[in-house]
Scaffold this motif. Structure first.
Motif, PDB file in Angstrom:
ATOM      1  N   ARG A 145     -66.163  46.080  15.206  1.00 42.51           N
ATOM      2  CA  ARG A 145     -66.669  47.275  14.759  1.00 42.51           C
ATOM      3  C   ARG A 145     -66.893  48.253  16.165  1.00 42.51           C
ATOM      4  O   ARG A 145     -66.935  49.551  15.983  1.00 42.51           O
ATOM      5  CB  ARG A 145     -68.031  47.094  14.356  1.00 42.51           C
ATOM      6  N   ALA A 146     -67.210  47.622  17.115  1.00 43.83           N
ATOM      7  CA  ALA A 146     -67.762  48.286  18.420  1.00 43.83           C
ATOM      8  C   ALA A 146     -66.385  48.532  19.203  1.00 43.83           C
ATOM      9  O   ALA A 146     -66.551  49.647  19.888  1.00 43.83           O
ATOM     10  CB  ALA A 146     -68.713  47.551  19.028  1.00 43.83           C
ATOM     11  N   VAL A 147     -65.665  47.749  19.289  1.00 44.50           N
ATOM     12  CA  VAL A 147     -64.243  47.842  20.352  1.00 44.50           C
ATOM     13  C   VAL A 147     -63.223  47.389  19.722  1.00 44.50           C
ATOM     14  O   VAL A 147     -63.143  46.580  18.797  1.00 44.50           O
ATOM     15  CB  VAL A 147     -64.693  47.111  21.930  1.00 44.50           C
ATOM     16  N   GLU A 148     -62.118  47.860  20.358  1.00 45.40           N
ATOM     17  CA  GLU A 148     -60.507  47.122  19.857  1.00 45.40           C
ATOM     18  C   GLU A 148     -60.526  46.005  20.929  1.00 45.40           C
ATOM     19  O   GLU A 148     -60.321  46.010  22.043  1.00 45.40           O
ATOM     20  CB  GLU A 148     -59.566  48.177  20.124  1.00 45.40           C
ATOM     21  N   ALA A 149     -60.645  44.783  20.222  1.00 42.58           N
ATOM     22  CA  ALA A 149     -60.465  43.610  21.111  1.00 42.58           C
ATOM     23  C   ALA A 149     -60.193  42.420  20.245  1.00 42.58           C
ATOM     24  O   ALA A 149     -60.462  42.458  19.013  1.00 42.58           O
ATOM     25  CB  ALA A 149     -61.870  43.163  21.712  1.00 42.58           C
ATOM     26  N   GLU A 150     -59.623  41.385  20.739  1.00 32.84           N
ATOM     27  CA  GLU A 150     -59.369  40.026  20.135  1.00 32.84           C
ATOM     28  C   GLU A 150     -60.464  39.103  20.420  1.00 32.84           C
ATOM     29  O   GLU A 150     -60.911  39.228  21.421  1.00 32.84           O
ATOM     30  CB  GLU A 150     -58.046  39.641  20.428  1.00 32.84           C
ATOM     31  N   THR A 151     -60.580  38.009  19.512  1.00 30.23           N
ATOM     32  CA  THR A 151     -61.664  36.906  19.929  1.00 30.23           C
ATOM     33  C   THR A 151     -61.113  35.816  19.519  1.00 30.23           C
ATOM     34  O   THR A 151     -60.215  35.417  18.776  1.00 30.23           O
ATOM     35  CB  THR A 151     -62.736  37.322  18.690  1.00 30.23           C
ATOM     36  N   ILE A 152     -61.931  34.640  20.064  1.00 30.27           N
ATOM     37  CA  ILE A 152     -61.812  33.484  19.794  1.00 30.27           C
ATOM     38  C   ILE A 152     -63.328  32.890  19.395  1.00 30.27           C
ATOM     39  O   ILE A 152     -63.985  33.255  20.072  1.00 30.27           O
ATOM     40  CB  ILE A 152     -61.316  32.523  20.935  1.00 30.27           C
ATOM     41  N   GLU A 153     -63.152  32.404  18.254  1.00 29.03           N
ATOM     42  CA  GLU A 153     -64.429  31.918  17.432  1.00 29.03           C
ATOM     43  C   GLU A 153     -64.576  30.408  17.960  1.00 29.03           C
ATOM     44  O   GLU A 153     -63.989  29.729  17.512  1.00 29.03           O
ATOM     45  CB  GLU A 153     -64.425  32.097  16.047  1.00 29.03           C
ATOM     46  N   THR A 154     -65.994  30.009  18.375  1.00 24.56           N
ATOM     47  CA  THR A 154     -65.962  28.661  18.637  1.00 24.56           C
ATOM     48  C   THR A 154     -66.405  27.913  17.480  1.00 24.56           C
ATOM     49  O   THR A 154     -66.512  26.594  17.489  1.00 24.56           O
ATOM     50  CB  THR A 154     -67.425  28.376  19.581  1.00 24.56           C
ATOM     51  N   GLY A 155     -66.890  28.541  16.446  1.00 26.87           N
ATOM     52  CA  GLY A 155     -67.253  27.782  15.039  1.00 26.87           C
ATOM     53  C   GLY A 155     -68.554  27.265  15.399  1.00 26.87           C
ATOM     54  O   GLY A 155     -68.951  26.291  14.720  1.00 26.87           O
ATOM     55  N   GLY A 156     -69.325  27.759  16.006  1.00 24.66           N
ATOM     56  CA  GLY A 156     -70.859  27.564  16.431  1.00 24.66           C
ATOM     57  C   GLY A 156     -70.977  26.447  17.648  1.00 24.66           C
ATOM     58  O   GLY A 156     -70.245  26.511  18.456  1.00 24.66           O
ATOM     59  N   SER A 157     -72.144  25.984  17.578  1.00 21.39           N
ATOM     60  CA  SER A 157     -72.486  25.179  18.805  1.00 21.39           C
ATOM     61  C   SER A 157     -71.632  23.920  19.006  1.00 21.39           C
ATOM     62  O   SER A 157     -71.655  23.121  19.906  1.00 21.39           O
ATOM     63  CB  SER A 157     -73.978  24.992  18.998  1.00 21.39           C
ATOM     64  N   ALA A 158     -70.889  23.423  17.865  1.00 18.41           N
ATOM     65  CA  ALA A 158     -70.187  22.225  17.851  1.00 18.41           C
ATOM     66  C   ALA A 158     -68.636  22.572  18.581  1.00 18.41           C
ATOM     67  O   ALA A 158     -67.655  22.327  17.751  1.00 18.41           O
ATOM     68  CB  ALA A 158     -70.249  21.740  16.426  1.00 18.41           C
ATOM     69  N   ILE A 159     -68.690  22.980  19.550  1.00 19.23           N
ATOM     70  CA  ILE A 159     -67.499  23.633  20.411  1.00 19.23           C
ATOM     71  C   ILE A 159     -66.519  22.319  20.699  1.00 19.23           C
ATOM     72  O   ILE A 159     -66.982  21.212  21.171  1.00 19.23           O
ATOM     73  CB  ILE A 159     -67.711  24.167  21.362  1.00 19.23           C
ATOM     74  N   ASN A 160     -65.309  22.144  20.157  1.00 17.41           N
ATOM     75  CA  ASN A 160     -64.443  21.134  20.294  1.00 17.41           C
ATOM     76  C   ASN A 160     -63.323  21.207  21.363  1.00 17.41           C
ATOM     77  O   ASN A 160     -63.291  22.456  21.767  1.00 17.41           O
ATOM     78  CB  ASN A 160     -64.056  20.602  19.057  1.00 17.41           C
TER      79      ASN A 160
END
Length: 184
Positions: free
Chosen positions: A19-34
């Motif tokens: 919504r704020a910027v044009e960017a790509e993301t990686i989601e960690t899925g919360g604190s259980a980063i694998n």
């Protein structure tokens, strides 16, 4: 378009970022980063660079520490708890478009390999450790410096990691002291 890939905790954070910027993301899925997520973040760092943009809470700090350890050179964006809070819920997804843009404009680069002029004595003299209001002062200073809230040892480490200059530190300290003087 932001060149780096922004690492966030979940889908709602991705929506807020886009919504704020044009960017790509990686989601960690919360604190259980694998391990798979860490591998993707490492690959993104090698190819385009990454910006870690986690919630300003305990889980977000845990994820940030894991990524910092596993992915040297990652950049970091920070939101204040106030900017990320809505109806008692803290998260990137609650931040305004302007707060997200400001945080991304003030990204800090991990510079652990270079020495900082900030010392433990500086933290003590600034009332950031061994002081009755040390936690509140670290919160205010962390917000002013754009490095977020943390305990005394982590604050010292972040000053070194993000190469906070003596000038930046002293300016933030003066501003904090003036504000506290005005409210006393």
């Amino acid at each position: 378009m932001i060149k780096e890939i922004i690492v966030v905790e979940g889908k709602d954070d991705t929506v807020a970022i886009k919504r704020a910027v044009e960017a790509e993301t990686i989601e960690t899925g919360g604190s259980a980063i694998n391990a798979d997520v860490i591998r993707r973040i490492k690959l993104a760092q090698e190819r385009r660079g990454v910006i870690v943009f986690t919630d300003p809470d305990h889980a977000g700090e845990r994820i940030r520490k894991i990524i910092t350890k596993e992915v040297p050179g990652a950049k970091h964006a920070f939101l204040t708890q106030e900017a990320a809070t809505s109806k008692g819920d803290i998260g990137v997804e609650n931040a305004s478009v302007e707060a997200i843009r400001t945080a991304l404009a003030n990204v800090r680069t991990d510079g652990r390999n270079e020495e900082s002029a900030i010392t433990w004595d500086d933290l003590m003299e600034a009332g950031l450790i061994v002081h009755p209001r040390a936690a509140a002062r670290r919160l205010a200073m962390g917000n002013r410096l754009g490095i977020g809230y943390c305990n005394g040892k982590q604050f010292y480490n972040r000053c070194r990691m993000f190469q906070i200059s003596r000038e930046e530190f002293e300016a933030a300290r003066r501003e904090l002291n003036e504000k506290e003087g005005a409210t006393s």
